[in-house]
Structure formats: C-alpha cells, structure tokens
Design a protein around this motif. Structure first.
Motif, mmCIF file in Angstrom:
data_model
loop_
_atom_site.group_PDB
_atom_site.id
_atom_site.type_symbol
_atom_site.label_atom_id
_atom_site.label_comp_id
_atom_site.label_asym_id
_atom_site.label_seq_id
_atom_site.Cartn_x
_atom_site.Cartn_y
_atom_site.Cartn_z
ATOM 1 N N ASP A 1 -10.460 -4.081 0.385
ATOM 2 C CA ASP A 1 -10.354 -5.431 0.938
ATOM 3 C C ASP A 1 -9.005 -5.619 1.628
ATOM 4 N N TYR A 2 -7.941 -5.112 1.013
ATOM 5 C CA TYR A 2 -6.621 -5.236 1.624
ATOM 6 C C TYR A 2 -6.560 -4.445 2.936
ATOM 7 N N LEU A 3 -7.093 -3.241 2.939
ATOM 8 C CA LEU A 3 -7.092 -2.419 4.144
ATOM 9 C C LEU A 3 -7.911 -3.075 5.253
ATOM 10 N N GLU A 4 -9.054 -3.648 4.890
ATOM 11 C CA GLU A 4 -9.891 -4.327 5.889
ATOM 12 C C GLU A 4 -9.157 -5.537 6.476
ATOM 13 N N GLU A 5 -8.454 -6.252 5.628
ATOM 14 C CA GLU A 5 -7.686 -7.410 6.102
ATOM 15 C C GLU A 5 -6.676 -7.001 7.166
ATOM 16 N N HIS A 6 -5.965 -5.907 6.927
ATOM 17 C CA HIS A 6 -4.956 -5.464 7.889
ATOM 18 C C HIS A 6 -5.578 -4.752 9.082
ATOM 19 N N LEU A 7 -6.782 -4.228 8.930
ATOM 20 C CA LEU A 7 -7.493 -3.667 10.081
ATOM 21 C C LEU A 7 -7.818 -4.768 11.082
ATOM 22 N N GLU A 8 -8.233 -5.925 10.596
ATOM 23 C CA GLU A 8 -8.532 -7.041 11.487
ATOM 24 C C GLU A 8 -7.292 -7.448 12.280
ATOM 25 N N LYS A 9 -6.137 -7.467 11.627
ATOM 26 C CA LYS A 9 -4.893 -7.808 12.319
ATOM 27 C C LYS A 9 -4.537 -6.733 13.344
ATOM 28 N N ALA A 10 -4.722 -5.475 12.966
ATOM 29 C CA ALA A 10 -4.394 -4.381 13.879
ATOM 30 C C ALA A 10 -5.270 -4.429 15.127
ATOM 31 N N LEU B 1 -2.352 1.470 8.247
ATOM 32 C CA LEU B 1 -2.937 0.361 7.476
ATOM 33 C C LEU B 1 -2.406 0.362 6.049
ATOM 34 N N GLY B 2 -2.380 1.534 5.425
ATOM 35 C CA GLY B 2 -1.886 1.617 4.055
ATOM 36 C C GLY B 2 -0.448 1.151 3.935
ATOM 37 N N LEU B 3 0.375 1.483 4.921
ATOM 38 C CA LEU B 3 1.769 1.058 4.900
ATOM 39 C C LEU B 3 1.898 -0.457 5.045
ATOM 40 N N GLU B 4 1.031 -1.070 5.848
ATOM 41 C CA GLU B 4 1.034 -2.525 5.978
ATOM 42 C C GLU B 4 0.630 -3.188 4.657
ATOM 43 N N VAL B 5 -0.355 -2.607 3.980
ATOM 44 C CA VAL B 5 -0.768 -3.122 2.670
ATOM 45 C C VAL B 5 0.390 -3.036 1.689
ATOM 46 N N GLU B 6 1.107 -1.899 1.713
ATOM 47 C CA GLU B 6 2.226 -1.730 0.786
ATOM 48 C C GLU B 6 3.371 -2.679 1.125
ATOM 49 N N ALA B 7 3.659 -2.856 2.414
ATOM 50 C CA ALA B 7 4.729 -3.769 2.816
ATOM 51 C C ALA B 7 4.436 -5.196 2.366
ATOM 52 N N ALA B 8 3.135 -5.548 2.298
ATOM 53 C CA ALA B 8 2.738 -6.883 1.834
ATOM 54 C C ALA B 8 2.675 -6.955 0.309
ATOM 55 N N GLU B 9 2.983 -5.853 -0.364
ATOM 56 C CA GLU B 9 2.974 -5.757 -1.829
ATOM 57 C C GLU B 9 1.623 -6.118 -2.430
ATOM 58 N N LYS C 1 14.400 4.923 1.993
ATOM 59 C CA LYS C 1 15.492 4.082 2.485
ATOM 60 C C LYS C 1 15.330 2.658 1.952
ATOM 61 N N GLU C 2 16.373 2.122 1.330
ATOM 62 C CA GLU C 2 16.280 0.803 0.710
ATOM 63 C C GLU C 2 16.020 -0.308 1.717
ATOM 64 N N ASP C 3 16.400 -0.106 2.976
ATOM 65 C CA ASP C 3 16.179 -1.130 3.988
ATOM 66 C C ASP C 3 14.778 -1.091 4.574
ATOM 67 N N SER C 4 13.958 -0.165 4.119
ATOM 68 C CA SER C 4 12.586 -0.062 4.626
ATOM 69 C C SER C 4 11.666 -1.005 3.865
ATOM 70 N N PRO C 5 10.699 -1.626 4.535
ATOM 71 C CA PRO C 5 9.732 -2.482 3.839
ATOM 72 C C PRO C 5 8.793 -1.702 2.920
ATOM 73 N N VAL C 6 8.783 -0.367 3.026
ATOM 74 C CA VAL C 6 7.933 0.438 2.138
ATOM 75 C C VAL C 6 8.800 1.340 1.256
ATOM 76 N N PHE C 7 10.028 0.909 0.983
ATOM 77 C CA PHE C 7 10.904 1.684 0.099
ATOM 78 C C PHE C 7 10.238 1.899 -1.251
ATOM 79 N N ASP C 8 10.332 3.137 -1.736
ATOM 80 C CA ASP C 8 9.752 3.509 -3.022
ATOM 81 C C ASP C 8 10.785 4.361 -3.754
ATOM 82 N N GLU C 9 11.309 3.839 -4.834
ATOM 83 C CA GLU C 9 12.363 4.531 -5.571
ATOM 84 C C GLU C 9 11.938 5.925 -6.012
ATOM 85 N N ALA C 10 10.639 6.102 -6.248
ATOM 86 C CA ALA C 10 10.155 7.408 -6.701
ATOM 87 C C ALA C 10 10.288 8.481 -5.624
ATOM 88 N N GLN C 11 10.481 8.073 -4.358
ATOM 89 C CA GLN C 11 10.613 9.048 -3.279
ATOM 90 C C GLN C 11 12.040 9.560 -3.141
#
Length: 826
Positions: free
Chosen positions: A632-641, A598-606, A526-536
């Motif tokens: 490192d990106y996953l750990e960063e968002h784990l701290e926020k979670a 966590l992975g989705l948060e990393v992707e949403a942050a590009e 879905k284009e309105d999603s923060p994790v939109f991926d054209e390949a999907q």
C-alpha cells in the motif's frame, strides 16, 4: 605473480563448446532463457514427505539439502529419484552477546562472557553429532573456515593445531564455565546455577525443520548436565527469524540459536569470514549491532576483509591469528560441515554448485530442465517460503528466498559451480591491473591481467557524495595531491547492451540503474540523508577505507573503470567485484532504479524501512516488495511518481534519465503492479508471476525477452572431485625409510597429473602433533608417492602415527583429504 592461464582455460572452453554443440544437435530448437515454462514453488517442511511426493510424481524437485542418513539411503534405493551432492552447508551455535544482564528482563546472560562461549567448544562432542545425528554425512568443524574449501587446506597446520586444542573435553568446559559464572556472581544450588536467587534459565531457539532439532536437543542436554535450566523453544525459520535475527538482542528473548548457513559458491578466499560472522560490519541486523569485538580482532577482521596485506606470507600470519581470536571469543561455535544431497525426479537435470547445491547455485534457473518433456511445468518445494520480506538492499537472507530471487536476476558475471571462479555473463570482458608484487593470478581468458608499479586514479573519478546536494565529488576535489590504488579494473559491456537488456516490466536498462548502487553505498550511511540508516555505517566505513573511485569512460557501449585498494587472489574475482559494484545487484537481490526509488520514498516518509534494524528502531514495517502493508505504501508513492515523473537523486541520475524515460518507467511499473500485484521487477531468466506469502506459494515463469539461449551453461555436469586410496606399510621401523602411495582417481579413472594443482602430505605422531608437512611429486597419472626418509621415522615416537594426503585439483576447488594410520616400532 605470473598468470596461470593456459591449458586449464583451454580445456574448460573446449568442454563448453563440445557440450553445447551436442545439446544443440540433439534439440530441434533451443528455447530462450530457460528450458522450462514455469515453476510452482510450495512449502514442505518434511524432507521425508517431499521424497514421497517426488516418488509418486507430485513433486519434481526438493532443492533443500538433506543430510539425514536414512533419507539418503531411501534416495539411493528408489529408482524414481536422483540427487545432486554438495558440501557448502554447515551448522553452528549462535550466541546472544548482550549483557551480562539483559536490559529487557534483568536476567543473566552467561554468553555475554567470551570465556563461557569459548568453553562450549569443549562441551560439544562434534564426533557424536557427525556419527549419531548425521550418520557420517558430515565432517567435524571447529574453525570459521569450511573444511573442504581452499583456505582450510592453505592453513592445514594451524587448523590441525586448533582442532586438537578445542577437541571434546567436557571437564575442561565445566571448569572454565564454573569459574566465569562465579565471577559473575552466580552460585550453584542443588545442581542448578542461580543468579539473584533465581535459576539461570537459557532460552534456546531450536530450529525444527532439519537435523538442528536433534543438535539442539543434544546441546541442551549437555548444558543441563552442567547446571543450566534450558527452555527449549522449537521454531521454524519464519518463527525464529524475528527473534534471533531481527529482534533486539538486549530484550532477553533468547540466549542461543541453532544456526545453519550455506556457502552458495566455492569460496576461494575466506578472509572475509571473520568480518561477516564476528563484527557489526557483517549484516545490517540488530544482532550484529550488538557485536563488539576486541580491538585486535576487529582490526584483523577489517584488514582481512579489505585484503590489506602485501604477500601470502603476511596473509597467512593474519589469518592464523584471526582464527585464534575467533575461537577465544566464539560468538559462534562451529559444529559440522554437511555432505548434503538435493533429491529430484530421475528425469530432472540441473547444474548444482559443489558448495551451494541446487538451491545455492547461481546457475540453477538457467539449467533446470525436464529431460522428457519440453517446456515443462516444474513443481518444486522448500522447507520454508518467504520467512522474511523481500527487498533488494536488506531483505531476506534465507536461502529459501535467495534461490528464487537469483532465479529472477541476471548479473555481469557467473559463478563457476566447480571452482568458484567467474565467467563473463552480461559483460564482454574485463582488464585487471594490480600493483606490482601483490599475489594475484589469472585462470580464464575473458580477463586480462597485468601489473603496474603505480596505479594513479584519474582526477574526474567519483569518490565522495554530498547527501544534501545529491551529487558526487571527484578525486581532484577530494585529493588535490593525487591518489593511487592497488587495483584498477576496466569493465566492458557489449555495444547496444542498454537497448537489448530489458527489465521484467518492459523498461529498458540504463546507466542510472548501475549508478544508484554507488549512491546508496554512501547516502544511507550519511546522517544528512533522508534515508540514513545507522546499521549501514559499519559497512560504509569499511567501504571508504578501500574504495578509490569509479569513472564512466563511455556511455554506449558502457565502459567504466573501478579503483580500489582491496584486491583478491584471483583476477576473475577482482573483475567480478568491480563489475558487480556498478550493477543493480544489491546484497539481497536485483533492483531497478524505479522500484528502489519507490522504496526509498517509503523509507524517507518513515512508513517502512529497508533494514530490519531500522524498522525495529522506528517501530515500522520491514519493507517488502512482494506482500503485506508495504504494498500500500509503495502504491501510494507510485501514484505520486506518475504525477511528477519522479527521478530519485535527480541532480545526479537526472543526467542519465529524462522526463520521458521516467514517465515510461512509472507507466511500465503501474501496468506491472496492476497485473502482478507486487513490485519485484527483475532482469533474469524467470520473472515472479504470482506470490502468496501467507499460503507459502510462489509462481515463476519464463522471461521471453531474456538475452541468452537456454543452453549457455548446460555443460556443467559432474564435478571432478578426486578420490584417494592409500597403500603403504602398517608397521614402520624407526630409522627406516617408509613409502606410501596415494592412488588418486575420478570416476574410477586415474587423475591426470596436469589436472592436479598440488598433492601434499602431513605426518602426525601419536599425540596428534604435526611432525612434517610438504608437497609430494607424481609418479604417473593417478599415482603420487610420499617417501618418509630415515630421519623422519626416527623422529616419530614409538606407537601410532598417521599420514594425511591432501589433493587439490585445478578443475574443482574442493580438496580431497584422506589419511592412513601406521605404527612405529623399535
């Protein structure tokens, strides 16, 4: 159609109980989950070196398939070695279809032209590859159907027709390629093709670890002989993947690649092969995004993948036209099906899949054992370790990785390694209802099958998704006039499943884990999603064409209904696909809601992306749960979670997760990461204890909290594949009756009539034209007789002829084919 449940299921179940009882009688104590304590996996590119290491006791197992005839002989001659045989590995040539001029270089890509790709079928001598490279441990393959799987036997007449049409004919290949090259504006100068004044040089990525090295060199020479310059680039899996699979095909970094695949299970229905291999819906990778099939082929591929047919006759017509179009466009040219072996020490035992072997078997982790040492440590090697990142949705598809990933996971059902059917694993049972008239049969009794004139989808079933509000919409809202489906499956989990089933980090399994895959099937497209991926998007468009809703009936025990217009020929496959649709097994592995979150948060942050295609488009990291900058990106968002008690897609998943549950999950994951230094959290018999991507070392250890004892699947031993020998006359007078007897055995014992599904014959004349095909009857156990009446032998022209027997047993899905030549005289 009626159920065929009966003696087959009874025999299988009895066999399971007897085998299991014997094991328990012999063992004082059956361990939980696995027979072995740990597995140490290292990288060893050389199969020859691996055999030596097994022989001297440095390795226990080399599960990668070997088709080298000299190494096979070495295994047979060495007392310290044994092997498991499989038939699911195959080789092909993958073409880069971008062009005809590459955007990155401006150079010509001849393989942008379908007719040039088609001509490679005639250029390649598959018989040479079988005999000289594989030493007979392979079979010629022309079609995108495995030659040993049921669909090849179902379509044997069309298969023989196309195999004859595309047989080796280098003169025809050169003529067609010349015509097309001249049409592109190329010209031949001193025996070499030129374009815009420069030689046409083909960049050929040739895999270096196995027989593809010789295959690549052979094909490169054939291309050079008809005027192409060839840049042979020898690469390992890890070196090649970023170019041919994950790289931009328009950049001009490659023209063709020595592809190798494995069907890890017996595929009883290969109608989806066309969609996977030849359309953008196959995989979310840059190469697939460059595929642009002709409309007729695109529609056929899509409909076959969705099983959009009503009868087997309609399916046959669609399949055979799709086979024709696949070869006419030939984005891939199939070469051979391998007969492969996986070597191991004489004291090692494991359930191998007759298609996927050891490394493709879904049972390998459950059954691997040392017959001498209890709770052993197993040393295993593979040709490559972690060539691509691991993430559950779009990570590595390499068999080297997927074998290990499957070892860390458990799923609702288990593939039968002999038949490709499914047994209940985590679920208790399933009820399958199919629209009247559709061709579905049942074999095993854990599935109930019935038929209905109409299947109505309940109004409260989920069928849509709002990416901004992050909530499902129901059938009543989206389809106020009502909605029907071709298939309904009700899946039942045992009572208390959520409390007993635990993730490797100690988190309790819950419904949110099961619902997240359905959310992502919508949200990432879905284009309105923060994790939109054209390949999907291509896969999503196929999904919504057949999906008709899902409804949670009960939360404890978990019971849900799944509705779809897609159906499969076997009731067990209808149950399996429904059960797996609402379970956290994604395309490339297992994933809990908190690790995926966590992975989705990393992707949403590009910072990284799950798919290689999106990562390439954004110029960021391809997300890895086990190593590299992604950690490192996953750990960063784990701290926020941890700080926020984060719940992904909270408007929906928050109905099944409270703040306390979320806090427990994030705390468990923090402890896991502090100890293991990776984020791969599974639910299977082994957990990922340690991983060193750079060094190529993986350590797996027994999951002491696993639900099952280790002896649950040990009954799968030798698959009862039939052997055929044919007796009959060598000379047959035209107009006279001829009788041919097929002696069919397993382990030198006559094959029981009641264990054989069908035995058919095909009669060919001297030109390879099919004269007759039909089933034949059994005389007694082990003996089937084909009587050729006078009118058939009269129709055959003078000269050579051939009879072919095709035996398809019930207890193993691989048919056996044997032929016998004879001469017609007048």
């Amino acid at each position: 159609m009626n159920s065929k449940m009966g003696w087959v299921s009874v025999v299988l179940l009895a066999f399971m109980l007897i085998w299991s009882g014997n094991v328990q009688a012999d063992e004082e104590e059956v361990p939980v989950g696995t027979w072995v304590e740990e597995i140490i996996v290292t990288e060893e590119e050389s199969a020859s070196a691996a055999l030596t290491q097994i022989e001297v006791g440095e390795l226990d197992l080399y599960p990668y398939t070997i088709s080298d005839p000299e190494l096979y002989d070495q295994i047979l001659e060495t007392e310290e070695l044994r092997y498991e045989q499989s038939f699911g590995s195959y080789n092909e040539i993958t073409f880069n279809p971008a062009g005809p001029e590459f955007e990155g270089t401006g150079e010509l890509n001849p393989f942008a032209v379908p007719a040039i790709r088609e001509a490679i079928n005639w250029l390649v001598d598959r018989e040479y590859i079988v005999d000289e490279i594989f030493g007979g441990l392979a079979a010629e393959r022309v079609l995108p159907l495995n030659t040993v799987f049921p669909d090849h036997a179902r379509h044997i007449v069309k298969a023989r027709e196309l195999e004859a049409y595309y047989s080796y004919d280098p003169a025809r290949a050169e003529e067609q390629i010349t015509e097309e090259m001249e049409e592109l504006g190329a010209n031949m100068v001193d025996g070499t093709w030129h374009y815009n004044g420069d030689p046409v040089e083909l960049i050929f990525i040739i895999r270096s670890e196995d027989e593809r090295l010789e295959i690549g060199d052979y094909i490169a020479t054939e291309l050079e002989d008809i005027g192409f310059a060839v840049d042979r680039q020898y690469m390992t899996a890890a070196e090649a993947s970023p170019i041919w699979m994950a790289g931009d095909p328009h950049a001009g970094e490659w023209h063709l690649y020595t592809g190798g695949w494995i069907s890890t299970v017996v595929s009883r229905d290969q109608a989806g092969n066309f969609d996977f291999f030849f359309t953008p819906r196959g995989m979310a990778q840059p190469l697939y995004m460059a595929y642009d099939p002709v409309p007729e082929f695109d529609e056929l591929s899509d409909r076959l993948a969705r099983r959009d047919f009503s009868t087997m006759e309609e399916r046959e017509e669609m399949m055979e036209r799709a086979l024709e179009l696949a070869l006419e466009t030939s984005k891939r040219v199939m070469l051979v099906d391998e007969s492969s072996v996986a070597p191991m020490a004489e004291n090692i035992n494991v359930a191998a899949d007759i298609a996927g072997g050891v490394h493709g078997s879904y049972m390998w982790a459950y059954t691997l054992r040392d017959e001498v040492e209890k709770d052993a440590s197993i040393d295993m090697a593979m040709p490559s370790i972690i060539p691509d990142p691991w993430n559950p949705t779009d990570g590595s598809n390499w068999i080297y990785d997927m074998m290990l990933i499957r070892g860390t996971s458990s799923r609702p059902t288990m593939f039968d390694p002999f038949t490709g059917l499914h047994w209940d694993q985590l679920i208790e049972k399933a009820e399958v209802t199919i629209k009247d008239g559709l061709p579905v049969e049942r074999t095993l009794d854990w599935v109930e099958l019935d038929f209905a004139e109409e299947i109505e989808v309940p109004e409260d079933a989920w069928i849509g998704w709002d990416p901004e509000e992050q909530v499902f919409s129901d059938v009543g809202t989206e389809h106020p006039d009502g909605l029907t489906a071709n298939r309904k499956v009700t899946v039942y989990y045992p009572e208390g499943f959520q409390d007993e089933h635990v993730w490797h980090d100690g988190s309790t399994f819950d419904l949110a884990d099961m619902i997240l895959p359905l959310i992502l099937a919508y949200d990432r497209a879905k284009e309105d999603s923060p994790v939109f991926d054209e390949a999907q998007v291509p896969g999503y468009e196929t999904f919504i064409e057949h999906f008709r809703g899902v409804r949670i009936v009960s939360e404890d025990p978990i019971v849900f209904e799944y509705y779809s217009d897609t159906f499969y020929l076997d009731a067990e496959w209808n149950a399996y696909t429904a059960a797996w649709s609402l379970f956290p097994w994604y395309d490339q592995g297992i994933g809990a809601w908190h690790t995926l979150g966590l992975g989705l948060e990393v992707e949403a942050a590009e910072q990284a992306a799950h798919s290689a295609s999106k990562a390439d488009a954004l110029g960021v990291e391809w997300l890895s749960m086990i190593g590299g900058p992604s950690l490192d990106y996953l750990e960063e968002h784990l701290e926020k979670a941890l700080d926020d008690d984060f719940i992904p897609y909270e408007p929906t998943l928050g109905q099944f997760i409270d703040e306390e549950d979320a806090a427990d999950r994030w705390g468990n994951l923090q402890e896991w990461y502090d100890d293991k230094e990776h984020f791969w959290v599974g639910n299977g018999p082994f957990y990922l204890r340690d991983v060193h991507p750079v060094e190529g070392v993986v350590e797996m250890a027994r999951n002491e909290d696993f639900l099952d004892d280790a002896d649950r699947w040990v009954h799968f031993e030798d698959p009862p594949i039939a052997d055929i020998s044919i007796d009959g006359p060598h000379l047959v007078e035209a107009g006279e009756e001829a009788v041919f007897d097929a002696h069919i055995t397993f382990a030198d014992e006559p094959y029981a009539v009641e264990e054989m599904d069908t035995v058919a014959i095909l009669i060919f004349d001297a030109d390879g034209e099919l004269v007759e095909s039909r089933e034949v009857d059994a005389v007694e156990d082990g003996l089937w007789r084909a009587e050729l009446p006078e009118e058939v032998t009269e129709e055959l022209p003078t000269g050579g002829a051939q009879i072919e027997f095709v035996a398809t047993p019930m207890l193993v899905a691989i048919p056996t084919i044997e032929d016998r030549e004879f001469v017609i005289y007048r």
